[in-house]
Design an enzyme around this catalytic site. Sequence first.
Site, PDB file in Angstrom:
ATOM      1  N   GLY A  46       0.828  -1.195   0.000  1.00 49.15           N
ATOM      2  CA  GLY A  46       0.000   0.000   0.000  1.00 49.15           C
ATOM      3  C   GLY A  46       0.865   1.248   0.000  1.00 49.15           C
ATOM      4  O   GLY A  46       2.021   1.215   0.427  1.00 49.15           O
ATOM      5  N   GLN A  51       3.089   9.972   1.014  1.00 46.58           N
ATOM      6  CA  GLN A  51       4.375   9.269   0.951  1.00 46.58           C
ATOM      7  C   GLN A  51       5.168   9.612  -0.301  1.00 46.58           C
ATOM      8  O   GLN A  51       6.370   9.350  -0.358  1.00 46.58           O
ATOM      9  CB  GLN A  51       4.160   7.751   1.010  1.00 46.58           C
ATOM     10  CG  GLN A  51       3.680   7.270   2.375  1.00 46.58           C
ATOM     11  CD  GLN A  51       3.529   5.764   2.394  1.00 46.58           C
ATOM     12  OE1 GLN A  51       2.508   5.246   1.976  1.00 46.58           O
ATOM     13  NE2 GLN A  51       4.548   5.057   2.842  1.00 46.58           N
ATOM     14  N   CYS A  88       6.430  -0.096   6.846  1.00 48.53           N
ATOM     15  CA  CYS A  88       5.996   1.045   6.048  1.00 48.53           C
ATOM     16  C   CYS A  88       7.113   1.410   5.091  1.00 48.53           C
ATOM     17  O   CYS A  88       8.274   1.457   5.488  1.00 48.53           O
ATOM     18  CB  CYS A  88       5.687   2.220   6.972  1.00 48.53           C
ATOM     19  SG  CYS A  88       5.181   3.718   6.109  1.00 48.53           S
ATOM     20  N   LEU A  89       6.787   1.687   3.847  1.00 48.81           N
ATOM     21  CA  LEU A  89       7.806   2.066   2.869  1.00 48.81           C
ATOM     22  C   LEU A  89       8.508   3.364   3.256  1.00 48.81           C
ATOM     23  O   LEU A  89       9.607   3.634   2.796  1.00 48.81           O
ATOM     24  CB  LEU A  89       7.180   2.199   1.480  1.00 48.81           C
ATOM     25  CG  LEU A  89       6.662   0.882   0.869  1.00 48.81           C
ATOM     26  CD1 LEU A  89       5.911   1.156  -0.428  1.00 48.81           C
ATOM     27  CD2 LEU A  89       7.794  -0.105   0.626  1.00 48.81           C
ATOM     28  N   HIS A 130      -3.754   1.348   7.832  1.00 51.28           N
ATOM     29  CA  HIS A 130      -2.418   1.942   7.750  1.00 51.28           C
ATOM     30  C   HIS A 130      -2.383   3.079   6.732  1.00 51.28           C
ATOM     31  O   HIS A 130      -1.876   4.174   7.015  1.00 51.28           O
ATOM     32  CB  HIS A 130      -1.417   0.838   7.380  1.00 51.28           C
ATOM     33  CG  HIS A 130      -0.003   1.292   7.226  1.00 51.28           C
ATOM     34  ND1 HIS A 130       1.009   0.876   8.070  1.00 51.28           N
ATOM     35  CD2 HIS A 130       0.583   2.122   6.312  1.00 51.28           C
ATOM     36  CE1 HIS A 130       2.149   1.451   7.687  1.00 51.28           C
ATOM     37  NE2 HIS A 130       1.928   2.191   6.615  1.00 51.28           N
ATOM     38  N   GLU A 131      -2.947   2.831   5.546  1.00 50.56           N
ATOM     39  CA  GLU A 131      -2.901   3.859   4.494  1.00 50.56           C
ATOM     40  C   GLU A 131      -3.773   5.059   4.842  1.00 50.56           C
ATOM     41  O   GLU A 131      -3.387   6.208   4.591  1.00 50.56           O
ATOM     42  CB  GLU A 131      -3.303   3.275   3.139  1.00 50.56           C
ATOM     43  CG  GLU A 131      -2.410   2.155   2.612  1.00 50.56           C
ATOM     44  CD  GLU A 131      -0.931   2.433   2.736  1.00 50.56           C
ATOM     45  OE1 GLU A 131      -0.502   3.600   2.628  1.00 50.56           O
ATOM     46  OE2 GLU A 131      -0.176   1.467   2.970  1.00 50.56           O
ATOM     47  N   HIS A 134      -2.100   7.457   7.085  1.00 49.63           N
ATOM     48  CA  HIS A 134      -1.159   8.364   6.408  1.00 49.63           C
ATOM     49  C   HIS A 134      -1.842   9.672   5.991  1.00 49.63           C
ATOM     50  O   HIS A 134      -1.211  10.734   5.983  1.00 49.63           O
ATOM     51  CB  HIS A 134      -0.589   7.712   5.144  1.00 49.63           C
ATOM     52  CG  HIS A 134       0.618   6.854   5.377  1.00 49.63           C
ATOM     53  ND1 HIS A 134       1.798   7.354   5.886  1.00 49.63           N
ATOM     54  CD2 HIS A 134       0.841   5.535   5.153  1.00 49.63           C
ATOM     55  CE1 HIS A 134       2.698   6.370   5.958  1.00 49.63           C
ATOM     56  NE2 HIS A 134       2.141   5.255   5.534  1.00 49.63           N
TER      57      HIS A 134
HETATM   58 ZN    ZN Z   1       3.064   3.428   5.437  1.00 50.90          ZN
END
Ligand code: ZN
Length: 166
Positions: A46, A51, A88-89, A130-131, A134
């Site tokens: 995701g 991000q 998380c990226l 999670h997304e 953000h």
């Molecule tokens: Zn993340």
Amino acid sequence: MAIRFIREENEPVLRKKSKVIKEITPKIKELAQDMLDTLYKANGVGLAAPQVGILKRLVVIDIGEGAHILINPEILETDGEQTGNEGCLSVPGKVGCVTRPNYVKAKALDIDGNEITVEGEGLMARAICHELDHLDGILYVDKIEGELMDVQAEDDEPEDEEEAEN
Ligand code: ZN
């Protein structure tokens, strides 16, 4: 296809609240496609627009069952609880234990502006939560139970559900 630069934890853009998308312009469509390209390149499940430095309410999710592009997503229902490792990226190489609902149902607009609902259990529910966090400037590291841990090399499989990065 364009790969966007993924912002990391210390960047202020990740801590801001994203704005509602009022019109799905060609630029928004391009952003969504770029975010999917970026997600697949990074082997994530995701990615949220902040991000890649864009404060708009747009996320993309693919847990391996097909791509979801969610514009202005909102959670409608949650149920149950799951506790497990999350990554998380924007926080590369780390995982931490987070409790999330086990089931989530959300509504959003798709890329053509149609109202859609998405729902899922387990990893899908975790990815949606999670997304969407953000979009409100929240990172999973705010919610971890215990310590943030380094990803173990042998567990660094992108397909591994427990270690998948969002
Ligand atoms: Zn993340």
